[in-house]
Each structure stands twice: as structure tokens, then as C-alpha cells.
Motif scaffolding. Structure first.
Motif, short mmCIF file in Angstrom:
data_model
loop_
_atom_site.label_atom_id
_atom_site.label_comp_id
_atom_site.label_asym_id
_atom_site.label_seq_id
_atom_site.Cartn_x
_atom_site.Cartn_y
_atom_site.Cartn_z
N ASN A 45 1.16 -1.00 -0.05
CA ASN A 45 0.19 0.09 -0.22
C ASN A 45 1.17 1.41 -0.28
O ASN A 45 1.00 1.22 1.00
N CYS A 105 -7.86 6.22 -12.60
CA CYS A 105 -7.52 7.17 -11.78
C CYS A 105 -8.56 8.41 -11.30
O CYS A 105 -8.41 8.79 -10.26
N LEU A 165 -1.55 8.17 -6.10
CA LEU A 165 -1.35 7.26 -5.25
C LEU A 165 -2.25 5.78 -5.31
O LEU A 165 -1.93 5.19 -5.55
N LYS A 166 -3.94 5.95 -5.98
CA LYS A 166 -4.31 4.51 -6.64
C LYS A 166 -3.97 4.38 -7.57
O LYS A 166 -3.96 3.03 -7.50
N ASN A 182 -8.08 14.82 -6.06
CA ASN A 182 -7.18 15.66 -5.45
C ASN A 182 -6.12 14.93 -6.42
O ASN A 182 -6.37 13.76 -6.91
N THR A 185 -11.01 10.01 -8.18
CA THR A 185 -10.47 10.79 -7.30
C THR A 185 -11.05 12.38 -7.59
O THR A 185 -11.09 12.92 -8.74
N LYS A 223 -2.86 13.93 -5.12
CA LYS A 223 -2.49 13.35 -4.24
C LYS A 223 -3.01 11.66 -4.01
O LYS A 223 -2.40 10.54 -4.67
N ASP A 224 -4.22 11.86 -4.28
CA ASP A 224 -5.18 10.85 -4.29
C ASP A 224 -5.19 9.95 -5.45
O ASP A 224 -5.10 8.75 -6.16
N THR A 270 1.36 4.87 0.14
CA THR A 270 0.92 5.98 1.29
C THR A 270 1.84 7.44 0.73
O THR A 270 1.09 8.29 0.85
#
Length: 258
Positions: A30, A197, A209-210, A203, A201, A205-206, A32
Motif C-alpha cells: 500500500n 484513476c 497514489l491510486k 485531488n 479521485t 495526491k489520491d 501512501t
């Protein structure tokens, strides 16, 4: 802040986030935050061939003021043979089609040459007046099959709509189940995964990361996602701590042409 800077930094950050996880299987980790080591044993913030070839393309546009295929190829050769346009003075990841095309002096056009190696470097053309033919020709420096060329054209059209503040893609991709999203090296899979992706999402960042957490070709999926997310959300939406960790920011700045 120029949208080109937002796009290229967004791209490079996505690339660097994905580098430690490349080839890892989905759901076995994961991501992060931006970390180092992992697959390529590189320091945190190190970007790969994706950003190197994007910068090589951008620098050619800056130096020549137009799309010069010979100059772009020359920069690709400088990257492969002289370690130019790299995060730390070392080439550590080269796609097979890209290497073969640079060594042979012409693009490869077999069906199995439809990796994502031209899609991952094409973004600077969204900030030029490049025609669809120009985009196809820049893809064909390495990836000359119609599938790769058309994927690059589609990506640039999407990016240009985003640059102009318009809606960019059919939302139906949003509702595809993650289990059906492939994140390997096939160019159409990378494009679809990146759009998925973005659509799932809200934003920067998300989104990146996704992309990293989809597994497999993590750096390219996250880079292609990050380029679009950079345009949508802007440079200031990228976590500052990630920008601080990013290697060789001076080179990135040097290659920007607006």
C-alpha cells in the motif's frame, strides 16, 4: 504557475512514487507516501525513463521552437548512451521497444511493440500546436504501430481539453470495477487505467497514489495519471514534501519551454 510546469512536475512526482513498486502485484503493498529503494533500489524522489524521455522531448521543443524529430531522437540517444536527462546520472530502466528503436535508428511497428513507451513521453506536445500527424510521428520515433500512435493522439487531445478547462473523457470509465482495470505495459491499458484513476479521485495526491497501488507498471501508470492531475489541480496541489524529495528539479525546470 504555468500549466506545463504543473503537468511535468505532476508527471515526475507520479513516476517517482511508482519507481519503488514497479512489477509488484496489486494488493501486496500500500503506497501512501514517497519512499526509496524497493524494485530499483533508488533513493526516494528518483524518477525513471518516463520522465527522462519526457524531458528529452520538452528540451528539444524548447531548443528548436518546433517539433524536430531528429533533435528529439538525438536527445533520446544522449539519454540512453550518455545518461543525460536522468535523475541521478544513471539510466536504470529501459523499455525493450524503446531500446531497440534507438539502437536500430527507427521505430518498431509490430503488434508486440505497443508498450506504453511513447505514451509516457508525449505530454509536452499538448502545450504545442502539434498536429495529429506530428504526435503520431513523435510516437513513431520508437513506437510506430497505429495503436501506440493513436493512443498518444487521444492522450494529447484529453490533455489539451483539460488545459482549456473543459471536460475531457466519457465518465463511463469511472464505473469500471478495479478488477477489470489492467495496469501492465500495454499502451491502451495504461491510458485507461490513468483515466480511471483521474475519474475516481478528486485531488492530485489520491489520483497518483491510486495509480501506484494498481501494481505492475506502477511508475508509468502514475506518471501518465500525474501529468493529467497536475493540469487539473495545479502545481500547488502537489504535496510540498514530495516536491522537496524529487531529484534533479533543476533539470526539470531547465527543460520547460513556457
Amino acid at each position: 504557475m504555468s500549466k506545463l510546469k504543473s503537468a511535468i512536475f505532476g508527471f515526475a512526482i507520479g513516476d517517482a512514487l511508482g519507481v519503488p513498486y514497479e512489477f509488484k502485484e496489486r494488493h501486496t503493498y500500500n503506497c501512501t507516501d514517497m519512499i526509496g529503494h524497493g524494485t530499483w533500489n533508488q533513493e526516494a524522489g528518483t524518477w525513471s525513463d518516463d520522465t527522462s524521455l519526457t524531458l528529452a522531448t520538452a528540451k528539444s521543443i524548447k531548443d528548436r521552437g518546433f517539433i524536430d524529430l531528429k533533435e528529439i531522437r538525438k536527445n533520446f540517444e544522449a539519454w540512453l548512451y550518455e545518461d543525460k536527462f536522468t535523475a541521478n546520472g544513471e539510466v536504470f530502466d529501459v523499455g525493450g521497444t524503446t531500446r531497440g528503436a534507438i539502437e536500430l535508428g527507427h521505430g518498431l511497428d509490430g503488434f508486440h511493440d505497443n508498450g506504453n513507451g511513447s505514451l509516457m513521453r508525449i505530454l509536452p506536445l499538448a502545450f504545442t500546436e502539434a498536429s495529429d500527424e506530428d504526435i503520431a510521428n513523435v510516437s513513431a520515433i520508437t513506437h510506430a504501430h497505429e495503436i501506440s500512435k493513436n493512443a498518444c493522439i487521444e492522450y494529447i487531445h484529453i490533455a489539451r481539453k483539460l488545459i482549456n478547462g473543459k471536460k475531457y473523457i466519457d465518465d463511463s470509465i469511472k464505473y469500471v470495477d478495479e478488477s477489470e482495470i489492467k495496469s501492465g505495459g500495454f499502451v491502451l491499458d495504461t491510458l485507461k487505467a490513468s483515466l480511471w484513476c483521474i475519474l475516481n479521485t478528486d485531488n492530485y495526491k489520491d489520483a497518483v497514489l491510486k495509480a501506484v497501488n494498481l501494481g505492475s507498471d506502477t511508475d508509468t501508470t502514475a506518471a501518465v495519471t500525474g501529468g493529467l492531475a497536475g493540469i487539473i489541480y495545479g502545481f500547488n496541489a502537489i504535496p510540498k514534501e514530495w516536491i522537496e524529495k524529487l531529484k534533479n528539479k533543476e533539470l526539470i525546470e531547465e527543460c520547460l519551454f513556457e
